[in-house]
Write an enzyme that holds these catalytic residues in place. Structure first.
Site, PDB file in Angstrom:
ATOM      1  N   TRP A  10      62.917 -35.062 -90.494  1.00  0.00           N
ATOM      2  CA  TRP A  10      62.037 -34.444 -91.178  1.00  0.00           C
ATOM      3  C   TRP A  10      60.591 -34.279 -90.971  1.00  0.00           C
ATOM      4  O   TRP A  10      59.998 -33.036 -91.508  1.00  0.00           O
ATOM      5  CB  TRP A  10      62.088 -34.396 -92.384  1.00  0.00           C
ATOM      6  CG  TRP A  10      63.432 -34.531 -93.525  1.00  0.00           C
ATOM      7  CD1 TRP A  10      64.474 -33.416 -93.292  1.00  0.00           C
ATOM      8  CD2 TRP A  10      63.956 -34.730 -94.910  1.00  0.00           C
ATOM      9  NE1 TRP A  10      65.299 -34.365 -94.501  1.00  0.00           N
ATOM     10  CE2 TRP A  10      65.352 -34.274 -95.174  1.00  0.00           C
ATOM     11  CE3 TRP A  10      62.789 -35.382 -95.676  1.00  0.00           C
ATOM     12  CZ2 TRP A  10      66.060 -34.570 -96.182  1.00  0.00           C
ATOM     13  CZ3 TRP A  10      63.310 -35.522 -97.403  1.00  0.00           C
ATOM     14  CH2 TRP A  10      64.414 -35.412 -97.657  1.00  0.00           C
ATOM     15  N   LYS A  11      60.417 -34.621 -90.354  1.00  0.00           N
ATOM     16  CA  LYS A  11      59.327 -35.258 -89.654  1.00  0.00           C
ATOM     17  C   LYS A  11      57.749 -34.941 -90.896  1.00  0.00           C
ATOM     18  O   LYS A  11      58.486 -35.424 -91.718  1.00  0.00           O
ATOM     19  CB  LYS A  11      58.756 -33.736 -88.597  1.00  0.00           C
ATOM     20  CG  LYS A  11      59.664 -33.418 -87.808  1.00  0.00           C
ATOM     21  CD  LYS A  11      58.984 -32.313 -86.835  1.00  0.00           C
ATOM     22  CE  LYS A  11      60.456 -32.425 -85.384  1.00  0.00           C
ATOM     23  NZ  LYS A  11      60.258 -30.953 -85.109  1.00  0.00           N
ATOM     24  N   HIS A  93      58.952 -39.274 -79.651  1.00  0.00           N
ATOM     25  CA  HIS A  93      59.264 -37.546 -80.017  1.00  0.00           C
ATOM     26  C   HIS A  93      58.229 -37.120 -79.762  1.00  0.00           C
ATOM     27  O   HIS A  93      57.595 -37.973 -79.542  1.00  0.00           O
ATOM     28  CB  HIS A  93      59.636 -37.604 -81.562  1.00  0.00           C
ATOM     29  CG  HIS A  93      59.865 -36.009 -82.031  1.00  0.00           C
ATOM     30  ND1 HIS A  93      58.672 -35.488 -82.186  1.00  0.00           N
ATOM     31  CD2 HIS A  93      61.112 -35.641 -81.990  1.00  0.00           C
ATOM     32  CE1 HIS A  93      59.451 -33.970 -82.633  1.00  0.00           C
ATOM     33  NE2 HIS A  93      60.358 -33.857 -82.383  1.00  0.00           N
ATOM     34  N   GLU A 163      65.494 -33.283 -75.375  1.00  0.00           N
ATOM     35  CA  GLU A 163      64.957 -32.457 -75.909  1.00  0.00           C
ATOM     36  C   GLU A 163      64.068 -31.825 -75.369  1.00  0.00           C
ATOM     37  O   GLU A 163      62.394 -32.074 -75.299  1.00  0.00           O
ATOM     38  CB  GLU A 163      64.384 -32.545 -77.645  1.00  0.00           C
ATOM     39  CG  GLU A 163      65.058 -33.632 -78.504  1.00  0.00           C
ATOM     40  CD  GLU A 163      64.496 -33.369 -80.019  1.00  0.00           C
ATOM     41  OE1 GLU A 163      65.362 -33.352 -80.552  1.00  0.00           O
ATOM     42  OE2 GLU A 163      63.340 -34.121 -79.798  1.00  0.00           O
ATOM     43  N   GLY A 230      65.111 -30.719 -86.143  1.00  0.00           N
ATOM     44  CA  GLY A 230      64.567 -30.407 -86.974  1.00  0.00           C
ATOM     45  C   GLY A 230      64.163 -29.664 -87.759  1.00  0.00           C
ATOM     46  O   GLY A 230      65.418 -29.589 -89.628  1.00  0.00           O
TER      47      GLY A 230
HETATM   48  P1  PGA Z   1      64.274 -27.977 -84.419  1.00  0.00           P
HETATM   49  O1  PGA Z   1      63.305 -29.763 -84.145  1.00  0.00           O
HETATM   50  O2  PGA Z   1      65.248 -28.502 -84.682  1.00  0.00           O
HETATM   51  O3  PGA Z   1      62.814 -28.043 -85.478  1.00  0.00           O
HETATM   52  O4  PGA Z   1      63.448 -27.456 -83.236  1.00  0.00           O
HETATM   53  C1  PGA Z   1      63.969 -30.887 -83.587  1.00  0.00           C
HETATM   54  C2  PGA Z   1      63.556 -31.639 -83.110  1.00  0.00           C
HETATM   55  O5  PGA Z   1      62.704 -31.970 -82.405  1.00  0.00           O
HETATM   56  O6  PGA Z   1      64.666 -32.802 -82.910  1.00  0.00           O
END
Ligand code: PGA
Length: 249
Positions: A10-11, A93, A163, A230
């Site tokens: 969720w950041k 990350h 990623e 994300g």
């Molecule tokens: P995103 O982020 O799915 O919004 O591109 C991926 C992540 O940072 O793990």
């Protein structure tokens, strides 16, 4: 057989008002065919773990400090995160590496701390756009793998997430060919380092603009064992179809 895993990060999004999304996810996926993980912001971990209790959902953290305790204002140790209900911790990350100048050695220290705390680490690797354009993606990821994963890694305490930095939050995922090449490369490296048995058993996630419309094709790529998601993990309406796609893969 690797158990597939779909993880939502969720950041810095969400408050207690978003916890009903977890209830919806749990209702949508009562069986446990693939493993489901949500990493909410640290203040929500405890409540999220309570909501998830008894369901197929696991709760994790987005980051940790490498030390067990001390004068580190604002940071959270692995012990604290575990106490709150986290079972996984994301390390390295890209939204921590560049903005906070986290180097591979810092990520290694955090990954070690996660494993010493008996949680599982999701170690993120991936090249940025300049590195991809300079044809350095494989070299960058090779250095990240050797620089951030300790010798104590096992298939139980390690998950690797590829990623591509340029694919995160942009809406444009890496191509299936790029994903396939990188995941095969990572698998080979892990087998060389940890032996065929452990190297084959460690789960590899793809992350970067995974959404309901592209999840199935990404999950069909060899050596993709799931996703780190994300934006599309914030709402059950978006995340649920991704879980369903992984179940069907
Ligand atoms: P995103 O982020 O799915 O919004 O591109 C991926 C992540 O940072 O793990």
């Amino acid at each position: 057989m690797r158990r597939r895993l779909v993880a939502g990060n969720w950041k810095m999004n969400g408050t207690g008002a978003n916890l009903p999304e977890l209830t919806k996810l749990a209702q949508d996926h009562p069986d446990r065919s693939c493993e489901i993980l949500i990493c909410p912001p640290a203040p929500l971990i405890h409540r999220a773990a309570q909501v998830a209790q008894g369901s197929a959902l696991n709760i994790g953290a987005q980051d940790c400090h490498a030390k067990t305790h001390g004068a580190h204002a604002g940071d959270n140790s692995v012990g604290m995160l575990a106490d709150a209900g986290a079972r996984f911790v994301i390390a390295g990350h890209s939204s921590r590496r560049a903005p906070y100048r986290e180097k591979n050695a810092d990520v290694l220290a955090k990954t070690r701390a996660v494993m010493e705390g008996s949680l599982s680490a999701i170690v993120c690797v991936g090249e940025n756009l300049a590195e991809r354009q300079a044809d350095q993606a494989l070299d960058v990821v090779a250095r990240q793998l050797s620089g951030t994963i300790p010798d104590t890694a096992t298939a139980q305490n390690l998950v690797v997430a590829y990623e591509a930095v340029w694919a995160i939050g942009t809406g444009v995922s890496a191509t299936l060919a790029q994903i396939g090449e990188m995941h095969n490369f990572i698998r080979t490296r892990l087998e060389q380092r940890f032996g065929p048995e452990t190297g084959k058993a460690i789960r590899l996630l793809y992350g970067g603009s995974v959404k309901p419309t592209n999840a199935a094709e990404i999950f069909a790529v060899p050596n993709v064992d799931g996703a780190l998601v994300g934006r599309a993990s914030l709402r059950a309406a978006d995340f649920s179809p991704i879980i369903t796609a992984l179940d069907a893969a």
